[in-house]
Structure formats: structure tokens, C-alpha cells
Design a protein around this motif. Structure first.
Motif, short mmCIF file in Angstrom:
data_model
loop_
_atom_site.label_atom_id
_atom_site.label_comp_id
_atom_site.label_asym_id
_atom_site.label_seq_id
_atom_site.Cartn_x
_atom_site.Cartn_y
_atom_site.Cartn_z
N GLU A 143 0.85 -1.20 0.00
CA GLU A 143 0.00 0.00 0.00
C GLU A 143 0.88 1.24 0.00
O GLU A 143 1.83 1.35 0.78
CB GLU A 143 -0.92 0.00 1.23
N SER A 144 0.56 2.17 -0.88
CA SER A 144 1.30 3.44 -0.98
C SER A 144 0.31 4.57 -1.24
O SER A 144 -0.50 4.50 -2.17
CB SER A 144 2.32 3.37 -2.12
N ASP A 145 0.36 5.59 -0.37
CA ASP A 145 -0.55 6.74 -0.48
C ASP A 145 -2.00 6.29 -0.54
O ASP A 145 -2.82 6.84 -1.29
CB ASP A 145 -0.21 7.57 -1.72
N GLY A 146 -2.31 5.29 0.25
CA GLY A 146 -3.69 4.84 0.35
C GLY A 146 -4.17 3.94 -0.78
O GLY A 146 -5.33 3.53 -0.80
N LYS A 147 -3.28 3.59 -1.71
CA LYS A 147 -3.64 2.71 -2.81
C LYS A 147 -2.84 1.42 -2.74
O LYS A 147 -1.69 1.41 -2.30
CB LYS A 147 -3.40 3.40 -4.15
N LYS A 148 -3.45 0.33 -3.20
CA LYS A 148 -2.79 -0.97 -3.18
C LYS A 148 -2.18 -1.30 -4.54
O LYS A 148 -2.74 -0.99 -5.59
CB LYS A 148 -3.79 -2.06 -2.77
N TYR A 149 -1.02 -1.95 -4.47
CA TYR A 149 -0.30 -2.34 -5.68
C TYR A 149 0.27 -3.74 -5.51
O TYR A 149 0.57 -4.16 -4.39
CB TYR A 149 0.86 -1.38 -5.97
N LEU A 150 0.44 -4.43 -6.63
CA LEU A 150 1.17 -5.69 -6.62
C LEU A 150 2.65 -5.41 -6.82
O LEU A 150 3.02 -4.57 -7.64
CB LEU A 150 0.69 -6.61 -7.75
N LEU A 151 3.48 -6.11 -6.07
CA LEU A 151 4.91 -6.04 -6.32
C LEU A 151 5.26 -7.10 -7.38
O LEU A 151 5.13 -8.30 -7.14
CB LEU A 151 5.70 -6.32 -5.04
N GLU A 152 5.64 -6.63 -8.55
CA GLU A 152 6.04 -7.53 -9.64
C GLU A 152 7.55 -7.48 -9.75
O GLU A 152 8.15 -6.43 -10.00
CB GLU A 152 5.39 -7.10 -10.96
N LYS A 153 8.19 -8.62 -9.55
CA LYS A 153 9.65 -8.66 -9.53
C LYS A 153 10.24 -8.48 -10.92
O LYS A 153 9.62 -8.83 -11.93
CB LYS A 153 10.12 -9.98 -8.93
N SER A 154 11.44 -7.92 -10.95
CA SER A 154 12.12 -7.68 -12.23
C SER A 154 12.44 -9.01 -12.90
O SER A 154 12.45 -10.07 -12.28
CB SER A 154 13.40 -6.89 -12.01
#
Length: 223
Positions: free
Chosen positions: A134-145
């Protein structure tokens, strides 16, 4: 200097089980001559990272039909029924990655980042097994390089320094994968050995290129 090489010499680093990125978009901008050479070499158990699975008898589709790929990472395989059949029969493992995410994971690998954050795939099967941040109140998936041992790219023109010029949509994925592999082979339609390409014309610097081979056919009309 990055002189022209004989095909077998240029492809020496590819062995059974190699992880290889292949450029192109539904066959456009794909290194067709190199792919034909891979079919002839009969390399097996490849892990291929590419935009798609090609089409029957075309591009990566030849490797699929020849059962040379054990693992395929791509954004879609819908244009190749053979790929779908092999996936359903568990003869080839397929990791479907959203197209933009695939491009950004490769880009991250090329610039040395650990991964990227994206909302694409949240709440779907794409999210399974991945970290949600979560960043700035929004959710994201961490996609690896994503990186590979070898990248195979198709360009229009190269000079003796390995600098490349691509034609139109052939720039899809080709410049990206060249930055994200340990060893890069460029298939080109034209090789300029008596001068250097003008700096403003160059799409990819030669420092990324390890070997250059000539295309046996001119794919200009499809690139």
C-alpha cells in the motif's frame, strides 16, 4: 567492435535449459532467421520470455510446435492453438503476464531495479502468491524484475560498434530485452562495416550487443 558472426558461433551460449528472451510482437520484429537456427539446433527445455507464443509455423510458434519450450512467459498465447493445447495438457508451463507488466518487469531488470508496483491484476489470479503493497492509500502488486541469460533481437541496421536501428513496430520489446540479458544476439537486415551510424539515428547503443548475424530474408514489409 561487434563484427558479423557465423550463426552457430553467435548461438554458442545457448544450451538446453537456457532462459532466453525473444523480441517481436505476433511475429513482427521477431528474429526469424535465428529462430530457424534454434529449430535446426534442436535445443530443448528452453524457458522463453516473449510477448506471445507466435502463430502456427511463424516466429516463436516454430519452437512451440517443435516442443523445444518447457516454460513460456508471455502476455498471451491465443493466436497459437498448439501453445494452448500444450498448456492444457501440461506439456508446457505457461505464465501469463499482463502485457504492460511484462514490459515493465523486463525494463526493471535492465536498469537494475528489484521490481515495479502496479495495480494491474489486483483481485484476480494474477495476485496469487504476490506481495501487496500500500502506498498513499492505494494498493499495488509487487512484480519482480525479469532477466534472462540470452536475448535474441531483430533490428533493421547495425554498424561495426553494434549500434542498432529498428524499423517502426519492430521496436516492440526488442530494445527492452537487449538491456535485460547477459548475452545478446542481434539479427539485422543490413550491416554497415565501413562507417558508423549517426548518433541521432541510433535506437539502441552497441554496448548491449554481443553478436550480430544477418537475416536470410528481408522482413522490412512486416517490421
Amino acid at each position: 567492435m561487434c563484427k558479423l558472426q557465423e550463426m552457430n558461433k553467435a548461438l554458442e551460449p545457448l544450451k538446453n535449459g537456457t532462459t532466453v528472451m525473444i523480441g517481436g510482437f505476433m511475429g513482427v520484429g521477431a528474429p526469424h532467421t535465428i529462430i530457424d537456427a534454434l529449430v535446426e539446433k534442436q535445443l530443448k527445455s528452453l524457458t522463453v520470455i516473449a510477448n506471445d507464443a507466435g502463430t502456427p509455423g511463424n516466429g516463436i510458434g516454430k519452437l512451440v510446435e517443435n516442443r523445444q519450450i518447457d516454460n513460456l512467459v508471455a502476455s498471451h498465447i491465443g493466436l497459437n492453438p498448439t501453445a494452448g493445447k500444450q498448456m492444457n495438457n501440461k506439456e508446457m508451463a505457461v505464465d501469463l503476464v499482463p502485457q504492460g507488466t511484462l514490459a515493465e518487469r523486463i525494463r526493471a531488470g535492465g536498469v537494475g531495479l528489484g521490481g515495479v508496483l502496479t495495480p494491474t491484476g489486483l483481485g484476480t489470479i494474477v495476485e496469487e502468491g504476490k506481495q501487496v503493497i500500500e502506498s498513499d492509500g492505494k494498493k499495488y502488486l509487487l512484480e519482480k524484475s525479469m532477466k534472462a541469460e540470452v536475448a535474441l533481437v531483430k533490428a533493421h541496421k547495425a554498424d561495426q560498434k553494434g549500434n542498432l536501428i529498428f524499423r517502426q513496430t519492430a521496436r516492440n520489446f526488442n530494445p527492452l530485452i537487449a538491456t535485460a540479458a547477459d548475452y545478446v544476439v542481434a539479427e539485422v537486415e543490413e550491416y554497415v562495416d565501413d562507417q558508423y551510424l549517426a548518433p541521432d539515428e541510433i535506437h539502441l547503443p552497441g554496448l548491449f550487443i554481443d553478436a550480430i548475424v544477418l537475416s536470410k530474408k528481408n522482413d522490412a514489409e512486416t517490421c
